[in-house]
Design an enzyme around this catalytic site. Structure first.
Site, PDB file in Angstrom:
ATOM      1  CE1 TYR A 162      45.877  18.145  49.388  1.00  0.00           C
ATOM      2  CE2 TYR A 162      47.063  16.395  50.529  1.00  0.00           C
ATOM      3  CZ  TYR A 162      46.997  16.621  49.779  1.00  0.00           C
ATOM      4  OH  TYR A 162      46.871  15.776  48.916  1.00  0.00           O
ATOM      5  CG  ASN A 234      45.814  19.570  58.405  1.00  0.00           C
ATOM      6  OD1 ASN A 234      45.994  18.275  58.207  1.00  0.00           O
ATOM      7  ND2 ASN A 234      46.045  19.836  56.574  1.00  0.00           N
ATOM      8  CB  SER A 293      46.491  25.146  55.965  1.00  0.00           C
ATOM      9  OG  SER A 293      47.291  25.109  54.528  1.00  0.00           O
ATOM     10  CB  SER A 331      51.761  26.270  56.790  1.00  0.00           C
ATOM     11  OG  SER A 331      51.056  26.034  57.064  1.00  0.00           O
ATOM     12  N   GLY A 332      49.177  26.985  54.797  1.00  0.00           N
ATOM     13  CA  GLY A 332      47.913  28.099  54.633  1.00  0.00           C
ATOM     14  C   GLY A 332      47.305  28.724  56.076  1.00  0.00           C
TER      15      GLY A 332
END
Length: 417
Positions: A162, A234, A293, A331-332
């Site tokens: 993101y 990120n 993420s 978070s991914g």
């Protein structure tokens, strides 16, 4: 809108365009981790990049335009697309063995159900921002149709992080042609890092993040295999940021995100940031801890089967943990590993003859994965430049001098003579 699109110079010449020098093109390259004496152990390949794995190519399209107040649909724009081609563009539709793993699933990586079901990956690996997954996915499918690979590229892998703190993410500025340019511009050789491609508007441990890469080459006695990593970084809080066991986030508590505008930013994530002009008086509030993420791609020429590549992917979180990541709720953290060993039966046969490394000899590759992932994350931070984006939100680059000062303080680098 004056939208600047950055693609590899070689791709521009192939398209018959004459690139004009940009600030990004003419700025001197910043030192990478190894050049600062930070190695994380192991021997890097000649490029210290994922492209050290034979056949792997990388292409990137970077979109930067506008400044000032966020106007959805107009900008500012700080985003892009990164494409990783496991067998290069000439063999884009030819499958490789692959597997995925998610430390925390608050993110997207399309096509993973089939990768894990079949153990095979065909087509490019695409990285972009959260809201652009759909258009990039459709662009890959369209590319496959136009190049006679509609079946092979029907379920493409597209991953996201993101960038809405710096980028007009709801303006949907990534278009199909940007994804296609990243694919068609992919090349071997050195890989641009930092504020480029899918990483253009990303933030990592409270500093400017983005794309980073690194590699490891095992000694001949251990097979001589090459393993490369590429990250879109990120994630992570400042307070837990660590390099080689040194609490860098505690040593560099300032240089937190702030805003340069006359009004507070409009985003719910950034509305409480302090003006940059008040930095000497008030410590600006950091962006929410754990927001963001990380996508990690691991490539190797070692002969590994899909279940073994799953084991490789599950070692990536060890590196993220060493750097200070926790796989926070928002978070991914999604990872994919692939092997470039031949996986296709010869013409006229239904049987593919493949090799695989004995499990007892996987430990050096596990170690290489952890080492290269840490270095790729740090390379992303070291290459990134301070960026001011939507609503004047400013995110600072990791200062090299203060990083090395902290490492010397804790004995991780030799003192300056």
């Amino acid at each position: 809108m004056n939208l600047r699109v950055f693609v590899p110079l070689a791709a521009l010449f192939l398209l018959g365009l004459s690139p004009s020098p940009s600030k990004e093109d003419t700025a001197p390259r910043k030192p990478r981790a190894r050049e600062l004496g930070i190695t994380f152990g192991g021997q890097a390949g000649p490029l210290d990049a994922i492209t050290d794995v034979p056949g792997v190519e990388v292409g990137q399209t970077t979109l930067v335009s506008g400044e000032g107040k966020l106007r959805v649909g107009k900008g500012p724009v700080r985003t892009g697309v990164t494409a990783v081609l496991p067998r290069g563009r000439a063999r884009l539709a030819e499958s490789v063995f692959a597997a995925t793993y998610a430390l925390n699933g608050n993110g997207e990586m399309t096509g993973t159900h089939w990768v894990n079901e079949s153990g095979l990956l065909a087509g490019p690996l695409m990285l972009t921002n959260t809201n652009s997954v759909g258009v990039v996915r459709d662009a890959v499918v369209s590319w496959g149709v136009q190049h006679g690979a509609a079946w092979e590229l029907a379920l493409p892998v597209v991953a996201e992080t993101y960038d809405g703190l710096l980028n007009d993410i709801d303006g949907f500025h990534v278009k199909a042609e940007h994804a296609v340019r990243a694919i068609d511009g992919a090349r071997g050789g050195p890989v641009a890092e930092g504020n480029v491609g899918g990483g253009t508007g990303m933030i990592c441990h409270g500093f400017k993040g983005g794309i980073g890469t690194a590699s490891r080459r095992l000694p001949v006695s251990l097979g001589g295999y090459t393993l490369g990593v590429l990250v879109q970084c990120n994630y992570g809080s400042r307070s837990r940021f660590s390099v080689e066991g040194v609490p860098v986030g505690e040593e560099i508590k300032d240089l937190l995100p702030c805003h340069t505008g006359n009004e507070a930013p409009s985003s719910a994530f950034t509305k409480d940031l302090k003006p940059c002009a008040q930095r000497a008086e008030v410590t600006p509030r950091a962006v929410s801890e754990g927001l963001g993420s990380i996508i990690v791609l691991v490539a190797t020429d070692a002969p590994l089967l899909p279940h073994q590549l799953g084991r490789i992917a599950r070692r990536v979180p060890l590196a993220i943990g060493k750097m200070g990541g926790l796989g926070e709720d928002s978070s991914g953290d999604i990872f994919l590993a692939f092997s470039t060993q031949p996986a296709k039966p010869p013409a006229g046969s239904r049987v593919a003859e493949v090799g695989f490394l004995d499990n007892e000899h996987l430990n050096p590759l596990f170690e290489a994965t952890v080492q290269a992932t840490q270095e790729a994350i740090l390379n992303a931070l070291l290459a990134a430049e301070t960026q001011t984006g939507a609503d004047g939100v400013r995110v600072f680059a990791l200062p090299h001098d203060r990083l090395t000062e902290a490492l010397r303080k804790y004995g991780r680098l030799p003192p300056v003579r």
